[in-house]
Design a protein around this motif. Structure first.
Motif, PDB file in Angstrom:
ATOM      1  N   ALA A   1      33.187  49.661  42.255  1.00 36.51           N
ATOM      2  CA  ALA A   1      32.366  49.746  43.466  1.00 36.51           C
ATOM      3  C   ALA A   1      31.731  51.124  43.565  1.00 36.51           C
ATOM      4  CB  ALA A   1      33.209  49.467  44.708  1.00 36.51           C
TER       5      ALA A   1
ATOM      6  N   GLU B   1      41.004  46.358  31.652  1.00 36.78           N
ATOM      7  CA  GLU B   1      41.323  44.929  31.651  1.00 36.78           C
ATOM      8  C   GLU B   1      41.880  44.477  30.302  1.00 36.78           C
ATOM      9  OE1 GLU B   1      39.269  40.603  32.719  1.00 36.78           O
ATOM     10  OE2 GLU B   1      38.175  42.480  33.087  1.00 36.78           O
TER      11      GLU B   1
ATOM     12  N   GLU C   1      38.371  46.412  39.840  1.00 31.83           N
ATOM     13  CA  GLU C   1      37.236  46.209  40.741  1.00 31.83           C
ATOM     14  C   GLU C   1      36.409  47.486  40.717  1.00 31.83           C
ATOM     15  OE1 GLU C   1      36.316  45.510  45.495  1.00 31.83           O
ATOM     16  OE2 GLU C   1      38.252  44.891  44.658  1.00 31.83           O
TER      17      GLU C   1
ATOM     18  N   GLU D   1      43.955  44.163  36.379  1.00 31.53           N
ATOM     19  CA  GLU D   1      42.799  43.679  37.116  1.00 31.53           C
ATOM     20  C   GLU D   1      42.011  44.886  37.623  1.00 31.53           C
ATOM     21  OE1 GLU D   1      44.288  41.160  40.170  1.00 31.53           O
ATOM     22  OE2 GLU D   1      44.645  39.462  38.822  1.00 31.53           O
TER      23      GLU D   1
ATOM     24  N   THR E   1      39.089  50.414  41.092  1.00 32.33           N
ATOM     25  CA  THR E   1      40.419  50.076  41.590  1.00 32.33           C
ATOM     26  C   THR E   1      41.194  49.376  40.484  1.00 32.33           C
ATOM     27  OG1 THR E   1      39.552  49.809  43.833  1.00 32.33           O
ATOM     28  CG2 THR E   1      41.701  48.828  43.365  1.00 32.33           C
TER      29      THR E   1
END
Length: 373
Positions: A128, A118, A126, A124, A139
């Protein structure tokens, strides 16, 4: 003969017998410092994927085992994600029989990677849970798609500076506002509760648990054998393996490997180690205990992410951190630690201390090309 007498005699023997080995240690120590510094150069966007992996590997991890493998997913427009899978060949079955610490380590690495993506690559991200075999999936959005917050930037810039500093801190209290910033950094990860202890009476009670649990661990020959396997007594050993607990990074002198092994067997005993841990906790500004909502690999990964953010914020605020996980690792002491933290019935996942101290030598990491699939 007293333990001090044994130590003095063995060091004298080593000085005579080692001779040229001591000169080799001096040379290797310089090489070690250069290698450690090269690992911590600024993020290089022109070598984005290796830089992301390098920053990820600078995360806290148990015994510096570095139990991870990185895989990059490619799409038509370039990289779309990175998976951090567990490397079970690097687990520590005695101290970590359920691979709890291993998954916490994956979480720490995932948080570093997400922050670097970032703030360093302006992507961006993500994060998980990807399952027991694949570990963590990150991601990645397209480059230039994200603007990092001030907090994210502060944590990102702390990644090369953070270390687990196994020395006596100076005992200075931490301002309440900075304690709040530590808590906020950890609380950004869902599914984890962080309890910060600064009350001296409570810290003394936790200290006593650490000492009791440490005594239990050090009475177990299997534990001591596993621990010794991951200690790197000389810079040459550390440079060859690029992992493990480098003796000077714990405030101990670098020694020829044969002498370090001899001293470890004869001198490292519960009584002396307990005195060291007692002084370290007494000199700390506070303690932090982390609890996952779910006692499972995905919960432990979340704990690693929260803990890494806590440690990076501490670094940004000029503090050091170090783990004192004995009451977490010895099951018989977990309930007492949870009760002291006001979390009765929950499994404690990590215990660390924080405060102010000078830096010690940094640990090494394997380079990106050795941990990327």
């Amino acid at each position: 003969m007293s333990r001090r007498g044994v130590l003095t005699g063995l060091v004298a023997l080593g000085a005579v017998a080692a001779g040229g080995q001591m000169l080799s240690i001096s040379r290797d120590s310089r090489r070690y410092a250069e290698r450690a510094a090269a690992l911590r150069v600024p993020f290089d966007p022109s070598h984005e994927m290796p830089s992301l992996v390098r920053f990820a590997t600078l995360a806290a991890n148990a015994h510096n085992t570095q139990p991870w493998r990185f895989s990059v997913s490619e799409g038509k427009g370039g990289p779309t994600g990175i998976t951090i899978a567990p490397d079970l060949s690097r687990h520590t079955p005695v101290v970590d029989p359920d691979d709890h610490h291993l998954h916490v380590s994956l979480g720490c690495a995932a948080e570093n990677l997400a922050l670097a993506a970032e703030a360093g690559a302006e992507r961006e991200v993500e994060v998980a849970y990807a399952g027991e075999a694949e570990g963590v999936g990150i991601t990645l959005g397209r480059a230039g798609s994200a603007v990092a917050s001030e907090t994210t930037q502060a944590l990102f810039h702390s990644i090369p500076k953070r270390q687990s500093t196994r020395s006596v801190f100076d005992g200075r209290p931490v301002e309440a506002s900075d304690v709040g910033r530590l808590r906020d950094a950890a609380d950004a990860v869902a599914g984890v509760d962080t309890v910060i202890v600064t009350d001296r009476r409570q810290m003394t009670q936790v200290r006593d648990l650490v000492i009791s649990a440490n005594t239990r661990q050090m009475s177990d020959p299997a534990f001591m054998s596993e621990l010794e396997e991951w200690i790197r007594f000389s810079p040459g050993q550390a440079l060859e393996r690029e992992d493990g607990l480098y003796a000077p990074a714990s405030g101990n002198p670098a020694l020829p490997a044969w002498l370090g092994e001899l001293l470890f067997a004869r001198v490292v005993k519960a009584r002396s180690e307990n005195a060291r841990y007692s002084a370290q906790i007494d000199g700390s500004s506070g303690l932090a205990v982390f609890f996952a909502d779910q006692s499972s690999p995905d919960g432990w990964i979340a704990v690693g992410r929260a803990c890494q953010r806590f440690c990076l914020m501490a670094t940004a605020l000029g503090m050091k951190t170090a783990f004192v996980n004995q009451p977490v690792e010895v099951e018989a002491f977990r309930a007492d630690l949870s009760a002291l933290a006001g979390m009765k019935g929950r499994r404690p996942d990590l215990l660390l201390r924080f405060g102010y101290a000078p830096s010690l030598p940094y640990s090494l990491r394997r380079p990106a090309e050795k941990v990327m699939a």
